[in-house]
Design a protein around this motif. Structure first.
Motif, PDB file in Angstrom:
ATOM      1  N   LEU A 103     -14.070   9.360 -11.213  1.00 28.01           N
ATOM      2  CA  LEU A 103     -14.290   8.131 -10.451  1.00 28.01           C
ATOM      3  C   LEU A 103     -13.364   7.029 -10.945  1.00 28.01           C
ATOM      4  CD1 LEU A 103     -18.190   7.969 -10.184  1.00 28.01           C
ATOM      5  CD2 LEU A 103     -16.556   8.650  -8.415  1.00 28.01           C
ATOM      6  N   ALA A 104     -13.195   6.938 -12.263  1.00 27.98           N
ATOM      7  CA  ALA A 104     -12.311   5.920 -12.821  1.00 27.98           C
ATOM      8  C   ALA A 104     -10.873   6.129 -12.378  1.00 27.98           C
ATOM      9  CB  ALA A 104     -12.411   5.930 -14.344  1.00 27.98           C
ATOM     10  N   TRP A 105     -10.413   7.377 -12.397  1.00 26.56           N
ATOM     11  CA  TRP A 105      -9.053   7.671 -11.935  1.00 26.56           C
ATOM     12  C   TRP A 105      -8.896   7.370 -10.446  1.00 26.56           C
ATOM     13  CZ3 TRP A 105      -4.741   8.682 -14.604  1.00 26.56           C
ATOM     14  CH2 TRP A 105      -4.862   9.055 -15.946  1.00 26.56           C
ATOM     15  N   ALA A 106      -9.951   7.628  -9.676  1.00 27.26           N
ATOM     16  CA  ALA A 106      -9.881   7.431  -8.223  1.00 27.26           C
ATOM     17  C   ALA A 106      -9.846   5.964  -7.833  1.00 27.26           C
ATOM     18  CB  ALA A 106     -11.070   8.116  -7.552  1.00 27.26           C
ATOM     19  N   LYS A 107     -10.155   5.062  -8.762  1.00 24.33           N
ATOM     20  CA  LYS A 107     -10.125   3.630  -8.481  1.00 24.33           C
ATOM     21  C   LYS A 107      -8.797   2.982  -8.830  1.00 24.33           C
ATOM     22  CE  LYS A 107     -15.102   2.938  -9.120  1.00 24.33           C
ATOM     23  NZ  LYS A 107     -16.146   2.245  -9.919  1.00 24.33           N
ATOM     24  N   ALA A 112      -5.600   4.378  -4.589  1.00 25.74           N
ATOM     25  CA  ALA A 112      -5.861   3.555  -3.399  1.00 25.74           C
ATOM     26  C   ALA A 112      -4.772   3.777  -2.351  1.00 25.74           C
ATOM     27  CB  ALA A 112      -5.942   2.085  -3.787  1.00 25.74           C
ATOM     28  N   ARG A 113      -3.541   3.899  -2.796  1.00 25.44           N
ATOM     29  CA  ARG A 113      -2.457   4.193  -1.851  1.00 25.44           C
ATOM     30  C   ARG A 113      -2.657   5.569  -1.212  1.00 25.44           C
ATOM     31  NH1 ARG A 113       1.128   2.223  -6.206  1.00 25.44           N
ATOM     32  NH2 ARG A 113       1.573   0.017  -5.835  1.00 25.44           N
ATOM     33  N   ARG A 114      -3.103   6.521  -2.005  1.00 26.18           N
ATOM     34  CA  ARG A 114      -3.390   7.856  -1.489  1.00 26.18           C
ATOM     35  C   ARG A 114      -4.537   7.787  -0.471  1.00 26.18           C
ATOM     36  NH1 ARG A 114      -2.434  12.875   0.373  1.00 26.18           N
ATOM     37  NH2 ARG A 114      -3.993  14.383  -0.275  1.00 26.18           N
ATOM     38  N   PHE A 115      -5.513   6.939  -0.744  1.00 29.97           N
ATOM     39  CA  PHE A 115      -6.627   6.772   0.183  1.00 29.97           C
ATOM     40  C   PHE A 115      -6.131   6.263   1.533  1.00 29.97           C
ATOM     41  CE2 PHE A 115     -10.841   4.443   1.116  1.00 29.97           C
ATOM     42  CZ  PHE A 115     -11.355   5.570   1.738  1.00 29.97           C
ATOM     43  N   GLU A 116      -5.225   5.309   1.519  1.00 26.96           N
ATOM     44  CA  GLU A 116      -4.641   4.819   2.768  1.00 26.96           C
ATOM     45  C   GLU A 116      -3.959   5.955   3.526  1.00 26.96           C
ATOM     46  OE1 GLU A 116      -2.055   1.598   1.892  1.00 26.96           O
ATOM     47  OE2 GLU A 116      -3.650   0.244   1.238  1.00 26.96           O
ATOM     48  N   SER A 117      -3.300   6.836   2.791  1.00 28.44           N
ATOM     49  CA  SER A 117      -2.636   7.980   3.426  1.00 28.44           C
ATOM     50  C   SER A 117      -3.646   8.934   4.053  1.00 28.44           C
ATOM     51  CB  SER A 117      -1.777   8.717   2.393  1.00 28.44           C
ATOM     52  OG  SER A 117      -1.176   9.864   2.953  1.00 28.44           O
ATOM     53  N   LEU A 118      -4.770   9.175   3.362  1.00 29.72           N
ATOM     54  CA  LEU A 118      -5.800  10.054   3.901  1.00 29.72           C
ATOM     55  C   LEU A 118      -6.431   9.450   5.154  1.00 29.72           C
ATOM     56  CD1 LEU A 118      -7.689  11.340   0.724  1.00 29.72           C
ATOM     57  CD2 LEU A 118      -6.028  12.569   2.123  1.00 29.72           C
ATOM     58  N   ILE A 119      -6.617   8.138   5.148  1.00 31.28           N
ATOM     59  CA  ILE A 119      -7.156   7.472   6.335  1.00 31.28           C
ATOM     60  C   ILE A 119      -6.199   7.642   7.511  1.00 31.28           C
ATOM     61  CG2 ILE A 119      -7.807   5.246   7.320  1.00 31.28           C
ATOM     62  CD1 ILE A 119      -8.664   4.420   4.460  1.00 31.28           C
ATOM     63  N   ALA A 120      -4.901   7.505   7.247  1.00 33.37           N
ATOM     64  CA  ALA A 120      -3.903   7.694   8.299  1.00 33.37           C
ATOM     65  C   ALA A 120      -3.936   9.121   8.831  1.00 33.37           C
ATOM     66  CB  ALA A 120      -2.516   7.345   7.776  1.00 33.37           C
ATOM     67  N   ILE A 136     -16.610  -5.702  -1.633  1.00 30.15           N
ATOM     68  CA  ILE A 136     -15.183  -5.704  -1.988  1.00 30.15           C
ATOM     69  C   ILE A 136     -14.991  -6.109  -3.447  1.00 30.15           C
ATOM     70  CG2 ILE A 136     -12.892  -6.517  -1.332  1.00 30.15           C
ATOM     71  CD1 ILE A 136     -14.381  -5.021   0.854  1.00 30.15           C
ATOM     72  N   ALA A 137     -14.807  -5.105  -4.303  1.00 31.15           N
ATOM     73  CA  ALA A 137     -14.625  -5.388  -5.725  1.00 31.15           C
ATOM     74  C   ALA A 137     -13.791  -4.326  -6.425  1.00 31.15           C
ATOM     75  CB  ALA A 137     -15.987  -5.520  -6.419  1.00 31.15           C
ATOM     76  N   ALA A 138     -13.182  -3.421  -5.660  1.00 37.48           N
ATOM     77  CA  ALA A 138     -12.397  -2.350  -6.270  1.00 37.48           C
ATOM     78  C   ALA A 138     -11.230  -2.001  -5.356  1.00 37.48           C
ATOM     79  CB  ALA A 138     -13.263  -1.115  -6.505  1.00 37.48           C
ATOM     80  N   ASN A 139     -10.229  -1.318  -5.917  1.00 37.60           N
ATOM     81  CA  ASN A 139      -9.000  -1.033  -5.177  1.00 37.60           C
ATOM     82  C   ASN A 139      -9.241  -0.242  -3.905  1.00 37.60           C
ATOM     83  OD1 ASN A 139      -7.125  -2.326  -6.907  1.00 37.60           O
ATOM     84  ND2 ASN A 139      -7.200  -0.615  -8.345  1.00 37.60           N
ATOM     85  N   GLN A 140     -10.127   0.760  -3.961  1.00 40.60           N
ATOM     86  CA  GLN A 140     -10.319   1.592  -2.769  1.00 40.60           C
ATOM     87  C   GLN A 140     -10.986   0.803  -1.652  1.00 40.60           C
ATOM     88  OE1 GLN A 140     -12.250   1.877  -5.406  1.00 40.60           O
ATOM     89  NE2 GLN A 140     -14.372   2.139  -4.758  1.00 40.60           N
ATOM     90  N   ALA A 141     -11.832  -0.173  -1.997  1.00 44.95           N
ATOM     91  CA  ALA A 141     -12.465  -1.008  -0.975  1.00 44.95           C
ATOM     92  C   ALA A 141     -11.442  -1.936  -0.325  1.00 44.95           C
ATOM     93  CB  ALA A 141     -13.604  -1.819  -1.589  1.00 44.95           C
ATOM     94  N   VAL A 142     -10.551  -2.497  -1.139  1.00 41.11           N
ATOM     95  CA  VAL A 142      -9.487  -3.348  -0.598  1.00 41.11           C
ATOM     96  C   VAL A 142      -8.577  -2.544   0.321  1.00 41.11           C
ATOM     97  CG1 VAL A 142      -7.487  -4.767  -1.175  1.00 41.11           C
ATOM     98  CG2 VAL A 142      -9.571  -4.927  -2.560  1.00 41.11           C
ATOM     99  N   ALA A 143      -8.223  -1.331  -0.110  1.00 38.52           N
ATOM    100  CA  ALA A 143      -7.380  -0.470   0.726  1.00 38.52           C
ATOM    101  C   ALA A 143      -8.052  -0.186   2.059  1.00 38.52           C
ATOM    102  CB  ALA A 143      -7.078   0.829  -0.008  1.00 38.52           C
TER     103      ALA A 143
END
Length: 253
Positions: A103-107, A112-120, A136-143
């Motif tokens: 979970l720590a690595w995923a934040k 977060a950039r990878r998450f944007e790619s998965l959403i795309a 909104i308090a973590a990188n993946q939420a901002v992404a």
């Protein structure tokens, strides 16, 4: 998939912890699937991992593993959402279900950039992509909110919920975006665009509850889906303007 290049992406953002964001995303996804849409629900709520409660069987890889191992395709992490019967569409979920270290690595920013790619990727394969997003308090939420076409703020119908909505609006402004509509759950909130009444089917294994009898809960979920899609769903009120008409003008983005 419908004849569009990419799907609409909606971020369901919890105004506070325990707001009912995950359940709302699941119910709206089910309503869209019942309307013949293909829907993907991706989990950005890494701390609570509540989306995992709505699927059965082994979750491997989960979404966090996809974020830290970019060699895996999104399809390997998608699981079917049980809709309790035959519907013309389908809903697939990609939940987070991981130990603390991952979970720590995923934040991290890279994840977060990878998450944007998965959403795309999901956007290119489904009619609708729904994101289950924590406060909104973590990188993946901002992404998630930065790539979303629409943002639905979910909050409990209480004084605490009303205060949390204002903080959420401020946090969204801080990251350069804004809410499309506000949804209150478990009752009415004066500042909400759509209010979802409480349902007795509160357990995860009782979801989705919106596909049963036509009641106030199902109607409210339908109004959220119609507002976010900008289209009237099947089963709307034939004597009036339908689900979309009842929430016309809510979506501002």
């Amino acid at each position: 998939m419908r004849e569009t290049e990419t799907a609409d992406v909606t971020a369901f953002v919890g105004a506070a912890g325990g707001a009912g964001t995950t359940r709302t995303a699941v119910e709206v996804g089910a309503a869209l699937a019942a309307d013949g849409r293909e829907v993907a629900i991706l989990d950005a709520a890494f701390a609570t991992q509540g989306l995992a409660d709505y699927v059965q069987g082994r979750i491997d890889p989960d979404l966090t593993r996809l974020l830290v191992d970019d060699g895996r395709d999104l399809s390997t992490g998608l699981l079917a959402l049980d809709l309790g019967g035959a519907v013309p569409g389908r809903a697939a979920v990609c939940p987070a279900h991981a130990p603390f270290e991952r979970l720590a690595w995923a934040k991290r920013v890279e994840a977060a950039r990878r998450f944007e790619s998965l959403i795309a990727t999901a956007s290119s394969r489904f009619d609708h992509v729904l994101l289950d997003v924590p406060p909104i308090a973590a990188n993946q939420a901002v992404a998630a909110v930065n790539v979303a076409d629409r943002i639905a703020v979910v909050t409990p119908a209480s004084d605490r919920g009303a205060e949390a909505v204002q903080r959420c609006h401020e946090r969204l402004a801080d990251v350069g975006t804004e809410a499309s509509l506000v949804v209150s759950v478990r009752g009415d909130l004066e500042t909400a665009d759509v209010s979802v009444p409480a349902t007795e089917a509160t357990a995860a294994d009782a979801a989705p509850a919106c596909l049963g009898d036509e009641d106030a809960f199902a109607a409210a979920i339908g109004r959220i889906a119609a507002a976010l899609t900008g289209e009237e769903l099947r089963g709307s009120d034939e004597d009036g303007d339908g689900l979309l008409g009842s929430v016309g003008g809510l979506v501002g983005r």
